[in-house]
Design an enzyme around this catalytic site. Structure first.
Site, mmCIF file in Angstrom:
data_model
loop_
_atom_site.group_PDB
_atom_site.id
_atom_site.type_symbol
_atom_site.label_atom_id
_atom_site.label_comp_id
_atom_site.label_asym_id
_atom_site.label_seq_id
_atom_site.Cartn_x
_atom_site.Cartn_y
_atom_site.Cartn_z
ATOM 1 N N ASP A 215 0.830 -1.206 0.000
ATOM 2 C CA ASP A 215 0.000 0.000 0.000
ATOM 3 C C ASP A 215 0.870 1.265 0.000
ATOM 4 O OD1 ASP A 215 -2.835 0.976 0.426
ATOM 5 O OD2 ASP A 215 -1.907 1.910 2.163
ATOM 6 N N GLU A 275 1.661 -0.574 -4.983
ATOM 7 C CA GLU A 275 0.683 0.468 -5.294
ATOM 8 C C GLU A 275 1.452 1.775 -5.206
ATOM 9 O OE1 GLU A 275 -3.246 2.823 -3.798
ATOM 10 O OE2 GLU A 275 -1.535 2.434 -2.543
HETATM 11 C C1 NOJ Z 1 -4.474 2.961 -0.795
HETATM 12 C C2 NOJ Z 1 -5.613 2.056 -0.498
HETATM 13 O O1 NOJ Z 1 -5.939 1.345 -1.661
HETATM 14 C C3 NOJ Z 1 -6.740 2.925 0.004
HETATM 15 O O2 NOJ Z 1 -7.928 2.202 0.122
HETATM 16 C C4 NOJ Z 1 -6.330 3.538 1.313
HETATM 17 O O3 NOJ Z 1 -7.325 4.449 1.736
HETATM 18 C C5 NOJ Z 1 -5.009 4.291 1.191
HETATM 19 N N1 NOJ Z 1 -4.032 3.554 0.433
HETATM 20 C C6 NOJ Z 1 -4.416 4.557 2.555
HETATM 21 O O4 NOJ Z 1 -3.979 3.368 3.133
#
Ligand code: NOJ
Length: 555
Positions: A215, A275
């Site tokens: 993440d 991500e």
């Molecule tokens: C990316 C995640 O996909 C999202 O759902 C989240 O709110 C943010 N990162 C913070 O962790």
């Protein structure tokens, strides 16, 4: 002796490259299947649905956070990275899930959230109880506020969900949170933080997970040296690569090199996908074999449904992935965006935030068209070299639930933006497994987000065995893909009409998409998959076909 030279290189160890062309299905666990009727999806619910996933034909499941959490951000506020939220299950039930998935030949990728923790995390609680400047506070990002008594935030930065990015703790100090105030950012300059994350990765790798989704992978390492820039300077558009104080700093790759060593110490090596919301040309750093190995490409989330955009995204990303020594990823939906069956139902250029705020009425979505285009786009990406990430419910053709009432909303975006952005709950509404029941087969009681009445017609049991249903289309597509999947190569077919994109894969397999609305001559070849009804001689608009044999641009 030439023996040695003539001995062919050994094939890659079995199981080490599965991720390069995998179909990965994202499960948002609180909304997938509820086994105990408390309204929240859980691990036993998911385990019971493994046959659905196996039948669908996915290679892996990516499980969004299932860790203990106060749910300030749908579980991305993690209070203990090495446990299961009691509302979702237990560690034993996690082990049962791993066994069930592996028994069905499906791998498991878990979400790791390393940029921030929950404010309920014991280390954050210790930091609050400790004095400014203490080792406990050093694990997070604390700074003295401006003003005589530190009553003003250290900077004017804003958080992703809205509002200031700093929260005061009452003694003149403030902590940084790039997301909700309940999500304090870790200090990655602190060796304890690094060590603790390695422990977390080992913990899950030892329990048998096959990979990790990282993440906000681009934000961990920050340059917070004084003086801190203003929001305007921070966001200056002309910053050179790697110079932003908060995002995409080169030093973050030292972290991932260390993680890669850990992943490669397992047999088979654990995979990872970043991500990282960075410009396309910076993605390679995250996706390199010395780094995480793969990175999400979100370009199709931003592309319109048209031939030129899709083709450009594919060309760019195949080139970038090859440069990185990785394979590309394709994403049309996930838990953070409006479902693609709805995106494609709206006129080009629609402001999705405004559409959600209107309750999905302005403009009116053309659902039939949205689904037709969504299926065409799905068939298109499933034919590409690389991995496709599917999001739960897209195999049912679910559109966004755009009319959730304000009082039902859970996404922090809604409150933090002062009711100006509705947020992401509309794609997180629990799945309809059956047409009837108190929550359409999701569980024995009402679901934690209200389901619309029209879910009944889209329920999995209503689509089961129905020729032409979206569920049967996904099953056929994944089965055909598994049969046809070959080397990671693609050759564009030239001479097609302007709205048509066509490419050949090794082994005599061709994918043709008509992005326009006017039918075009059906290319030659045997149709082995179509995203919608097709005739003998014409390929209708907004439709994809896969062909075998000597396929060409036209008959
Ligand atoms: C990316 C995640 O996909 C999202 O759902 C989240 O709110 C943010 N990162 C913070 O962790």
């Amino acid at each position: 002796m030439t023996d040695l030279l003539e001995t062919p290189a050994p094939p890659a160890a079995p199981g080490t490259t599965w991720w390069r062309q995998a179909v990965v299905y994202q499960v948002y666990p609180r909304s997938f299947a509820d086994s105990n009727g408390d309204g929240t999806g859980d691990l036993p619910g998911l385990t019971a649905r493994v046959p659905h996933l196996a039948r669908l034909g996915v290679d892996a499941v990516w499980l969004s956070p299932f860790y203990p959490s106060e749910l300030a951000d749908g579980g991305y506020d993690v209070a203990d990275h090495r446990d299961v939220d009691p509302r979702i299950g237990t560690l034993e039930q996690f082990d049962e899930l791993v066994a069930a998935l592996h028994g069905a030949g499906v791998k498991l990728i878990v979400d790791v959230v390393p940029n921030h923790s929950s404010d309920r995390h014991p280390w954050f609680q210790q930091a609050l109880a400790a004095a400014p400047g203490s080792p406990e506070r050093e694990r997070y990002v604390f700074r003295r506020g401006r003003g005589e008594r530190g009553e003003l935030p250290p900077t004017d930065w804003t958080a992703a969900f809205g509002g200031p990015a700093w929260e005061p703790v009452g003694d003149g100090q403030w902590y940084l949170h790039l997301f909700a105030p309940e999500q304090p950012d870790w200090n990655w300059a602190n060796p304890e933080v690094r060590e603790d994350h390695l422990r977390t990765l080992r913990f899950w790798a030892d329990r048998g997970v096959d990979g990790f989704r990282i993440d906000v992978a681009h934000a961990l390492v920050k340059d917070l040296s004084e003086p801190l820039p203003s929001a305007a300077d921070l966001a200056a558009g002309d910053l050179p690569d790697g110079a932003h104080r908060l995002f995409d700093r080169d030093e973050v790759h030292e972290v991932y090199r260390e993680w890669r060593e850990l992943f490669d110490s397992y047999d088979p090596p654990r995979t990872a996908v970043a991500e990282a919301w960075v410009p396309a040309h910076r993605r390679a750093r995250y996706a390199s074999p010395e780094g995480l190995g793969q990175a999400f490409n979100f370009d199709l989330l931003q592309a319109g449904f048209d031939a030129a955009s899709f083709r450009a995204v594919v060309e760019d990303n195949l080139r970038l992935a090859a440069q990185a020594g990785s394979s590309s990823t394709w994403v049309l939906s996930n838990h953070d965006v409006v479902r693609h069956a709805s995106r494609y139902a709206l006129p080009a250029g629609t402001d999705e935030e405004a559409w959600l705020l209107s309750g999905g009425t302005e403009p009116v979505a053309d659902r039939e068209r949205g689904l037709r285009r969504a299926r065409a786009a799905t068939a298109f990406v499933l034919a590409l070299p690389g991995s496709t990430y599917l999001y739960q419910g897209e195999e049912l053709g679910l559109p966004e639930v755009a009319d959730l009432p304000a009082e039902a909303l859970q996404d922090p975006t809604w409150r933090r933006s002062g009711g100006t952005r509705k947020g992401r709950d509309g794609c997180r509404v629990p799945l309809p497994w059956s047409a009837g029941g108190p929550s359409h087969g999701f569980g024995d009681g009402p679901a934690h987000l209200p389901q619309p009445g029209w879910y009944a017609a889209l329920a999995a049991d209503a689509q089961e065995g129905e020729a032409g249903s979206t569920l049967e289309f996904y099953r056929r597509a994944l089965a055909q893909r598994a049969r046809s999947q070959t080397a990671e190569e693609l050759e564009w077919v030239t001479g097609t009409p302007a709205d048509v994109v066509a490419f050949r894969r090794p082994g005599g397999w061709t994918c043709v998409t008509n992005f326009g609305t006017t039918p075009v001559p059906m290319p030659t070849g045997r149709v082995v998959l179509s995203s919608g009804p097709v005739g003998e001689t014409l390929l209708p608009g907004e439709t994809t076909v896969w062909l075998e044999g000597e396929a060409g641009a036209g008959r």
